[in-house]
Design a protein around this motif. Structure first.
Motif, PDB file in Angstrom:
ATOM      1  N   SER A 169      59.373 -47.554 -13.083  1.00  0.00           N
ATOM      2  CA  SER A 169      60.443 -48.314 -13.720  1.00  0.00           C
ATOM      3  C   SER A 169      61.806 -47.665 -13.577  1.00  0.00           C
ATOM      4  CB  SER A 169      60.115 -48.519 -15.201  1.00  0.00           C
ATOM      5  OG  SER A 169      58.850 -49.111 -15.362  1.00  0.00           O
ATOM      6  N   GLY A 170      61.850 -46.337 -13.749  1.00  0.00           N
ATOM      7  CA  GLY A 170      63.119 -45.635 -13.680  1.00  0.00           C
ATOM      8  C   GLY A 170      63.737 -45.593 -12.303  1.00  0.00           C
ATOM      9  N   GLU A 171      62.961 -45.914 -11.273  1.00  0.00           N
ATOM     10  CA  GLU A 171      63.477 -45.994  -9.911  1.00  0.00           C
ATOM     11  C   GLU A 171      63.574 -47.444  -9.438  1.00  0.00           C
ATOM     12  OE1 GLU A 171      64.651 -43.615  -8.197  1.00  0.00           O
ATOM     13  OE2 GLU A 171      63.831 -41.771  -9.037  1.00  0.00           O
ATOM     14  N   PHE A 172      63.258 -48.409 -10.357  1.00  0.00           N
ATOM     15  CA  PHE A 172      63.346 -49.836 -10.064  1.00  0.00           C
ATOM     16  C   PHE A 172      62.397 -50.247  -8.931  1.00  0.00           C
ATOM     17  CE2 PHE A 172      68.138 -49.222 -11.140  1.00  0.00           C
ATOM     18  CZ  PHE A 172      67.814 -48.907 -12.446  1.00  0.00           C
ATOM     19  N   LEU A 173      61.217 -49.609  -8.889  1.00  0.00           N
ATOM     20  CA  LEU A 173      60.284 -49.778  -7.781  1.00  0.00           C
ATOM     21  C   LEU A 173      58.968 -50.392  -8.225  1.00  0.00           C
ATOM     22  CD1 LEU A 173      60.450 -46.247  -6.072  1.00  0.00           C
ATOM     23  CD2 LEU A 173      61.455 -48.352  -5.179  1.00  0.00           C
ATOM     24  N   VAL A 174      58.242 -50.945  -7.233  1.00  0.00           N
ATOM     25  CA  VAL A 174      56.811 -51.194  -7.337  1.00  0.00           C
ATOM     26  C   VAL A 174      56.162 -50.462  -6.173  1.00  0.00           C
ATOM     27  CG1 VAL A 174      54.955 -52.894  -7.260  1.00  0.00           C
ATOM     28  CG2 VAL A 174      57.102 -53.445  -8.428  1.00  0.00           C
ATOM     29  N   LYS A 175      55.067 -49.766  -6.458  1.00  0.00           N
ATOM     30  CA  LYS A 175      54.330 -49.063  -5.416  1.00  0.00           C
ATOM     31  C   LYS A 175      52.915 -49.616  -5.311  1.00  0.00           C
ATOM     32  CE  LYS A 175      56.504 -44.532  -4.916  1.00  0.00           C
ATOM     33  NZ  LYS A 175      56.228 -43.075  -4.861  1.00  0.00           N
ATOM     34  N   ARG A 176      52.377 -49.574  -4.099  1.00  0.00           N
ATOM     35  CA  ARG A 176      50.956 -49.811  -3.836  1.00  0.00           C
ATOM     36  C   ARG A 176      50.429 -48.495  -3.312  1.00  0.00           C
ATOM     37  NH1 ARG A 176      50.188 -54.458   0.136  1.00  0.00           N
ATOM     38  NH2 ARG A 176      51.176 -52.943   1.507  1.00  0.00           N
ATOM     39  N   ASN A 177      49.617 -47.822  -4.107  1.00  0.00           N
ATOM     40  CA  ASN A 177      49.223 -46.441  -3.814  1.00  0.00           C
ATOM     41  C   ASN A 177      50.489 -45.596  -3.692  1.00  0.00           C
ATOM     42  OD1 ASN A 177      46.494 -47.317  -3.840  1.00  0.00           O
ATOM     43  ND2 ASN A 177      46.690 -47.988  -1.719  1.00  0.00           N
TER      44      ASN A 177
ATOM     45  N   CYS B 260      64.211 -53.432  -6.670  1.00  0.00           N
ATOM     46  CA  CYS B 260      65.260 -54.345  -7.108  1.00  0.00           C
ATOM     47  C   CYS B 260      66.387 -53.530  -7.740  1.00  0.00           C
ATOM     48  CB  CYS B 260      64.707 -55.394  -8.072  1.00  0.00           C
ATOM     49  SG  CYS B 260      64.031 -54.717  -9.604  1.00  0.00           S
ATOM     50  N   LEU B 261      67.270 -54.186  -8.471  1.00  0.00           N
ATOM     51  CA  LEU B 261      68.427 -53.515  -9.059  1.00  0.00           C
ATOM     52  C   LEU B 261      68.336 -53.456 -10.577  1.00  0.00           C
ATOM     53  CD1 LEU B 261      71.267 -55.017  -6.833  1.00  0.00           C
ATOM     54  CD2 LEU B 261      70.226 -52.751  -6.686  1.00  0.00           C
ATOM     55  N   GLY B 262      67.119 -53.506 -11.100  1.00  0.00           N
ATOM     56  CA  GLY B 262      66.911 -53.424 -12.535  1.00  0.00           C
ATOM     57  C   GLY B 262      65.579 -52.770 -12.861  1.00  0.00           C
ATOM     58  N   TYR B 263      65.349 -52.554 -14.145  1.00  0.00           N
ATOM     59  CA  TYR B 263      64.198 -51.821 -14.656  1.00  0.00           C
ATOM     60  C   TYR B 263      62.927 -52.646 -14.463  1.00  0.00           C
ATOM     61  CZ  TYR B 263      61.975 -48.544 -17.972  1.00  0.00           C
ATOM     62  OH  TYR B 263      61.196 -47.584 -18.574  1.00  0.00           O
ATOM     63  N   THR B 264      62.008 -52.163 -13.629  1.00  0.00           N
ATOM     64  CA  THR B 264      60.775 -52.897 -13.328  1.00  0.00           C
ATOM     65  C   THR B 264      59.691 -52.590 -14.360  1.00  0.00           C
ATOM     66  OG1 THR B 264      60.220 -51.122 -11.779  1.00  0.00           O
ATOM     67  CG2 THR B 264      61.145 -53.131 -10.850  1.00  0.00           C
TER      68      THR B 264
ATOM     69  N   THR C  62      73.367 -42.627 -13.958  1.00  0.00           N
ATOM     70  CA  THR C  62      73.534 -41.324 -13.317  1.00  0.00           C
ATOM     71  C   THR C  62      72.752 -41.259 -12.015  1.00  0.00           C
ATOM     72  OG1 THR C  62      71.662 -40.325 -14.492  1.00  0.00           O
ATOM     73  CG2 THR C  62      73.821 -40.215 -15.560  1.00  0.00           C
ATOM     74  N   LYS C  63      71.752 -42.157 -11.860  1.00  0.00           N
ATOM     75  CA  LYS C  63      70.951 -42.181 -10.635  1.00  0.00           C
ATOM     76  C   LYS C  63      71.186 -43.442  -9.822  1.00  0.00           C
ATOM     77  CE  LYS C  63      66.657 -40.794 -10.711  1.00  0.00           C
ATOM     78  NZ  LYS C  63      66.674 -39.612  -9.862  1.00  0.00           N
ATOM     79  N   HIS C  64      71.603 -44.544 -10.480  1.00  0.00           N
ATOM     80  CA  HIS C  64      71.757 -45.831  -9.811  1.00  0.00           C
ATOM     81  C   HIS C  64      73.098 -46.425 -10.204  1.00  0.00           C
ATOM     82  CE1 HIS C  64      67.452 -45.731  -8.842  1.00  0.00           C
ATOM     83  NE2 HIS C  64      67.285 -45.299 -10.072  1.00  0.00           N
TER      84      HIS C  64
END
Length: 284
Positions: A203-211, A218-222, A247-249
């Motif tokens: 969430s903090g990197e606005f990502l979804v990972k598969r493994n 995206c540009l928001g909290y996932t 501070t990161k995005h």
């Protein structure tokens, strides 16, 4: 809207302006209605019914028409998050006590057991979500080992240290942690197992990972995730911690809603949800 198979989605939204929404996608159009007008976190299916968690109101059971047929209040001190069901038992994350409470769905939702990840009676791990498959429990948490003397949620934001969030594998049969599947994650949420793969939000990197693979950003909290064939649905929240995240995005999109994403084509459509924080997504 990108080509999407007809489907219905349950979307849980927590905290301010929370609620449970039904999104009905049909013929590339959608209709939306609010099913519950209370803040909700975990949602899952149980037979033809649905089980919904609310930190303020406890456990709701809804029938196949999404009408409330049972409500059991629980202590608001538990800080209830995710839910999974196995063998007529509901496994509910009790974040405040670093626990997963086990409740009998056959015996009036009685709390019959627990899994604890720390003896502390304060949130030192921020356990938040879980998924069960074949006697294996996958759990997402912000800090492992536990972060002692955690004084505020902002302490989970690792500016100067390596993120300590993990996805754990826990054996329900052996009653122990088997291994850490993924680590050094910045606020993981919404873990699920699909087609022999682990999907989860960072969430903090606005990502979804598969493994280990990044498959969506995206540009928001996932937070909030569902996979159905080649369709992935991802929740995006208005973060409560924008100054820290900035501070990161530098490009944070302040909009709450869901992305309907085609994994193969990598094309997405966005549907606005009239709330602020999405927690869970369920394809029904």
């Amino acid at each position: 809207m990108i080509p999407i198979d007809d489907c219905k989605l349950l979307i849980s939204c927590c905290n301010h302006k929370g609620g449970l929404y039904l999104v009905d996608i049909k013929h590339q159009q959608y209709e939306m209605k609010k099913v519950l007008d209370v803040g909700c976190t975990g949602i899952t299916k149980y037979g033809s019914s649905f089980v919904v968690i609310s930190n303020l109101h406890g456990i709701f059971i809804l029938d196949e028409n999404l009408k409330v047929i049972k409500n059991k209040p629980l202590s608001t001190d538990l800080d209830l998050h995710g839910i999974a069901i196995d063998n007529d038992k509901a496994y509910i994350v009790e974040t405040k006590t670093n626990s997963i409470g086990i409740y009998s769905l056959k015996n009036d939702l009685e709390r019959i057991d627990e899994i604890r990840f720390s003896p502390e009676n304060d949130d030192v791990s921020h356990v938040n979500d879980l998924y069960i498959v074949n006697e294996t429990l996958y759990v997402s948490m912000f800090s492992n080992p536990p972060k002692k003397k955690l004084t505020s949620f902002a302490s989970y934001f690792p500016h100067k240290t390596i993120p300590r969030g993990v996805i754990l594998e826990y054996s329900l049969e052996e009653r122990k942690v088997v291994k850490i599947c993924h680590d050094k994650l910045f606020q993981p949420h919404s873990v699920l197992h699909h087609d022999h793969n682990l999907y989860y939000c960072v969430s903090g990197e606005f990502l979804v990972k598969r493994n280990e693979e990044e498959i969506f950003k995206c540009l928001g909290y996932t937070r909030g995730l569902a996979v159905n064939n080649q369709m992935m649905v991802i929740g995006q929240s208005e973060s409560r911690h924008i100054p820290i995240l900035l501070t990161k995005h530098t490009n944070v999109l302040l909009d709450c809603g869901i992305y309907v994403h085609d994994i193969s084509s990598k094309l997405s459509s966005f549907i606005h949800i009239p709330s602020e924080e999405i927690y869970g997504i369920l394809v029904i």
